[in-house]
Design an enzyme around this catalytic site. Structure first.
Site, PDB file in Angstrom:
ATOM      1  N   GLU A 158       0.841  -1.193   0.000  1.00 29.31           N
ATOM      2  CA  GLU A 158       0.000   0.000   0.000  1.00 29.31           C
ATOM      3  C   GLU A 158       0.875   1.240   0.000  1.00 29.31           C
ATOM      4  O   GLU A 158       2.095   1.161   0.159  1.00 29.31           O
ATOM      5  CB  GLU A 158      -0.948  -0.016   1.209  1.00 29.31           C
ATOM      6  CG  GLU A 158      -1.915  -1.194   1.182  1.00 29.31           C
ATOM      7  CD  GLU A 158      -2.939  -1.170   2.287  1.00 29.31           C
ATOM      8  OE1 GLU A 158      -2.834  -0.304   3.179  1.00 29.31           O
ATOM      9  OE2 GLU A 158      -3.850  -2.006   2.281  1.00 29.31           O
ATOM     10  N   HIS A 208      -9.021  10.020   3.835  1.00 25.90           N
ATOM     11  CA  HIS A 208      -8.735   8.949   2.880  1.00 25.90           C
ATOM     12  C   HIS A 208      -8.983   9.500   1.481  1.00 25.90           C
ATOM     13  O   HIS A 208     -10.011  10.114   1.223  1.00 25.90           O
ATOM     14  CB  HIS A 208      -9.619   7.729   3.135  1.00 25.90           C
ATOM     15  CG  HIS A 208      -9.118   6.497   2.467  1.00 25.90           C
ATOM     16  ND1 HIS A 208      -9.193   6.307   1.115  1.00 25.90           N
ATOM     17  CD2 HIS A 208      -8.492   5.402   2.964  1.00 25.90           C
ATOM     18  CE1 HIS A 208      -8.654   5.139   0.805  1.00 25.90           C
ATOM     19  NE2 HIS A 208      -8.215   4.579   1.912  1.00 25.90           N
ATOM     20  N   ARG A 246      -1.005   9.104   2.037  1.00 23.58           N
ATOM     21  CA  ARG A 246      -2.389   9.535   1.853  1.00 23.58           C
ATOM     22  C   ARG A 246      -2.568  11.045   1.877  1.00 23.58           C
ATOM     23  O   ARG A 246      -3.420  11.587   1.174  1.00 23.58           O
ATOM     24  CB  ARG A 246      -3.270   8.911   2.945  1.00 23.58           C
ATOM     25  CG  ARG A 246      -3.449   7.428   2.769  1.00 23.58           C
ATOM     26  CD  ARG A 246      -4.259   6.836   3.898  1.00 23.58           C
ATOM     27  NE  ARG A 246      -4.461   5.407   3.689  1.00 23.58           N
ATOM     28  CZ  ARG A 246      -5.115   4.622   4.526  1.00 23.58           C
ATOM     29  NH1 ARG A 246      -5.613   5.132   5.637  1.00 23.58           N
ATOM     30  NH2 ARG A 246      -5.263   3.339   4.281  1.00 23.58           N
ATOM     31  N   HIS A 305     -11.204  10.179   7.556  1.00 24.77           N
ATOM     32  CA  HIS A 305     -11.032   8.739   7.686  1.00 24.77           C
ATOM     33  C   HIS A 305     -10.421   8.290   9.010  1.00 24.77           C
ATOM     34  O   HIS A 305     -10.850   7.310   9.585  1.00 24.77           O
ATOM     35  CB  HIS A 305     -10.148   8.245   6.530  1.00 24.77           C
ATOM     36  CG  HIS A 305      -9.874   6.777   6.540  1.00 24.77           C
ATOM     37  ND1 HIS A 305     -10.890   5.836   6.463  1.00 24.77           N
ATOM     38  CD2 HIS A 305      -8.713   6.078   6.600  1.00 24.77           C
ATOM     39  CE1 HIS A 305     -10.356   4.618   6.475  1.00 24.77           C
ATOM     40  NE2 HIS A 305      -9.049   4.736   6.576  1.00 24.77           N
ATOM     41  N   ARG A 356      -0.728   8.803   9.349  1.00 22.56           N
ATOM     42  CA  ARG A 356      -0.665   7.366   9.579  1.00 22.56           C
ATOM     43  C   ARG A 356      -0.278   6.619   8.309  1.00 22.56           C
ATOM     44  O   ARG A 356      -0.865   6.823   7.254  1.00 22.56           O
ATOM     45  CB  ARG A 356      -2.020   6.849  10.066  1.00 22.56           C
ATOM     46  CG  ARG A 356      -2.083   5.335  10.228  1.00 22.56           C
ATOM     47  CD  ARG A 356      -3.425   4.905  10.755  1.00 22.56           C
ATOM     48  NE  ARG A 356      -4.497   5.095   9.794  1.00 22.56           N
ATOM     49  CZ  ARG A 356      -4.840   4.198   8.867  1.00 22.56           C
ATOM     50  NH1 ARG A 356      -4.178   3.078   8.736  1.00 22.56           N
ATOM     51  NH2 ARG A 356      -5.858   4.441   8.062  1.00 22.56           N
TER      52      ARG A 356
END
Length: 535
Positions: free
Chosen positions: A123, A245, A291, A352, A387
């Site tokens: 990811e 997100h 992100r 998110h 994060r």
């Protein structure tokens, strides 16, 4: 007159996601546990987590690399000791889940399937494939497996449809010391406040993304644990870092449906409405950038073009590959008329994940003796200013076990609290003004989205704080005069959390990670966490 109801347990766990269930199961071998769930047991963020859990399983990967990727994503604001501790304990946490029965995907093999290696995906922000997953519904697999065990355990009492109202502390009762003694809870089935007496209390209530108009989170994410801990004298930190997100499905009939980071990890492209890619223009990592970068890029392109959304495109991959790896997304989109093997998916950013929260140590212990905070509700120092994908469920598991060990070491030393006063409802009445709560709720989420969203400014933050303080006054008056309700409790907590987010954002005079302020576009040379201390 309603009967006074009091429960008693060694440990009260407020929240029933990965953090709460893991803690309860670890503790239940040696103590009695009450597990409080605001709605049905599974109605939390864990159930909807798609991507997976980060852990070093590949021979070419290292714990040092996992640490490095986390520090980079956190924009130099992570606590390296905490990051290292988490990465070092990741594999044992995964092995515990596997022992519990969680079925992570494995590589296809012609031999013995039981000995096949786990299929690891990648990811954004990760330098290696290290994400264990169960197709694209990892959270559901974890939640259901742990739920089943908790329901069967004789030492775990599950109370569903209960809201925590406030923590009961020795200080609030003018008793010696500074210790949590239990909590007042709202029984939604009976519509009454009850008391739970406990030697230890753990907050596992998740984040506060419901404070924003657009969010990927379920309705329960109203910052309850953060607000209760703050009202009880605990410090909070880094509340300005709310992760948006990048890719929520943009569709009128699909509120909150998330499109996992793993889509981009497996090669999906982000495209403008005209079909052209744009991420390579913003970052050399393109779609695999962290992100915050991806969300800001999408926000910029949508505003520049006046577009309602952008598009996530994985149609260049084989159809059977897409359907196998993303069955949940494939079926959900198909039900809305979008065949992701043939059509790009319309997406927008949405609130998110709360990277800040209640300050804890490596055992999850807060400033209040006997009170622990685990998972998204907590600020451990793991996430810094952003994060890293798939570190969230990992944090729940690692710190739940650490908290369990710390609580177990003290169980024999801490007596049960003495008698606790019942909740006083003698001076309140019923309200027929639910419309007031609904209006305040809408106003709060709208100005937070407009003024404290992906891109901020000093003026927007000042405006937001003024509006927030007006709302706080109205809600406190309402709370003082009327019987509590689910909506009133959540609104009270959300407005408190909104104030903490705004105050943290106003204190950070730079742009870093998830916090971008157009009046302070550069990074400071020596960053530090933003810590707020209650009066």
């Amino acid at each position: 007159m309603k009967q006074v109801v009091e429960h008693q347990s060694d440990v009260l766990v407020i929240g029933s996601g990965a953090a709460g269930l893991t803690l309860a199961l670890h503790l239940a071998e040696k103590s009695k546990v009450i597990l409080l769930s605001k709605g049905p047991l599974s109605e939390g963020s864990t159930y909807y987590a798609q991507g997976g859990i980060a852990s070093v399983f590949d021979e070419g990967d290292t714990i040092e690399s996992h640490v490095s990727d986390t520090l980079v994503a956190g924009a130099d604001l992570c606590d390296k000791d905490v990051v290292t501790y988490t990465a070092q304990n990741a594999r044992s946490a995964m092995e515990w889940l596997i022992k519990c029965g969680v079925a992570f995907d494995k590589e296809e093999t012609d031999g013995d399937a039981s000995s096949a290696p786990y299929h690891l995906t990648r990811e954004g922000g990760h330098s290696h494939r290290r994400i264990l997953h169960a197709a694209d519904a990892t959270g559901k697999e974890v939640q259901v497996t742990l739920e089943d065990q908790a329901k069967l355990h004789p030492n775990i009492t599950v109370l569903e449809r209960y809201n925590a109202v406030d923590l009961i502390t020795s200080r609030k009762l003018n008793r010696p010391g500074n210790r949590v003694l239990g909590a007042y809870v709202w029984n939604r089935n009976q519509e009454q406040v009850e008391t739970i007496k406990a030697r230890f209390v753990a907050l596992a209530t998740g984040g506060s993304s419901k404070v924003y108009q657009y969010t990927s989170n379920p309705d329960i994410a109203s910052g309850d644990g953060i607000a209760m801990a703050w009202r009880s004298g605990c410090r909070v930190a880094n509340m300005e870092f709310n992760q948006f997100h990048p890719t929520c499905l943009y569709h009128a009939d699909a509120r909150n449906f998330l499109l996992t980071e793993a889509l981009r990890g497996e090669g999906a492209y982000l495209r403008r409405p005209d079909g052209t890619r744009f991420m390579p223009e913003f970052d050399e990592r393109a779609e695999l950038a962290p992100r915050d970068i991806v969300a800001r890029a999408i926000d910029f392109e949508m505003k520049r073009l006046g577009a309602d959304c952008v598009y996530l495109d994985i149609t260049h991959k084989p159809a059977d590959f897409i359907i196998k790896h993303f069955p949940t997304i494939y079926k959900r989109c198909l039900s809305l008329g979008i065949d992701i093997t043939k059509n790009p998916i319309p997406v927008v950013p949405a609130a998110h994940y709360t990277c800040g929260g209640v300050m804890t140590d490596l055992h999850g212990q807060t400033d209040l003796n006997g009170l622990y905070a685990i998972g998204e509700v907590a600020y451990t120092g793991l996430h810094g200013a952003n994060r890293l994908a798939s570190n969230s469920l990992l944090e729940c598991l690692v710190f739940a076990r650490a908290a369990a060990e710390d609580i177990e070491s003290q169980l024999q030393k801490i007596p049960f609290p003495g008698d606790l006063p019942a909740w006083d409802e003698s001076k309140v009445s019923n309200s027929d003004e639910e419309v007031v709560i609904a209006h305040n709720w809408h106003e709060l989420r709208l100005f937070m989205w407009d003024y404290v969203g992906i891109v901020r400014s000093d003026k927007r933050l000042e405006r937001a704080l003024r509006r927030c303080q007006l709302l706080q006054g109205e809600i406190q008056e309402y709370y003082s005069n009327f019987h509590v309700s689910n909506n009133l409790l959540e609104l009270r907590n959300l407005v408190q959390v909104a104030e903490l987010i705004i105050r943290c954002a106003m204190e950070r005079k730079e742009s870093r990670g998830l916090h971008y302020n157009i009046d302070h576009p550069h990074r400071l040379e020596t960053p530090s966490p933003t810590i707020l201390i209650p009066d």
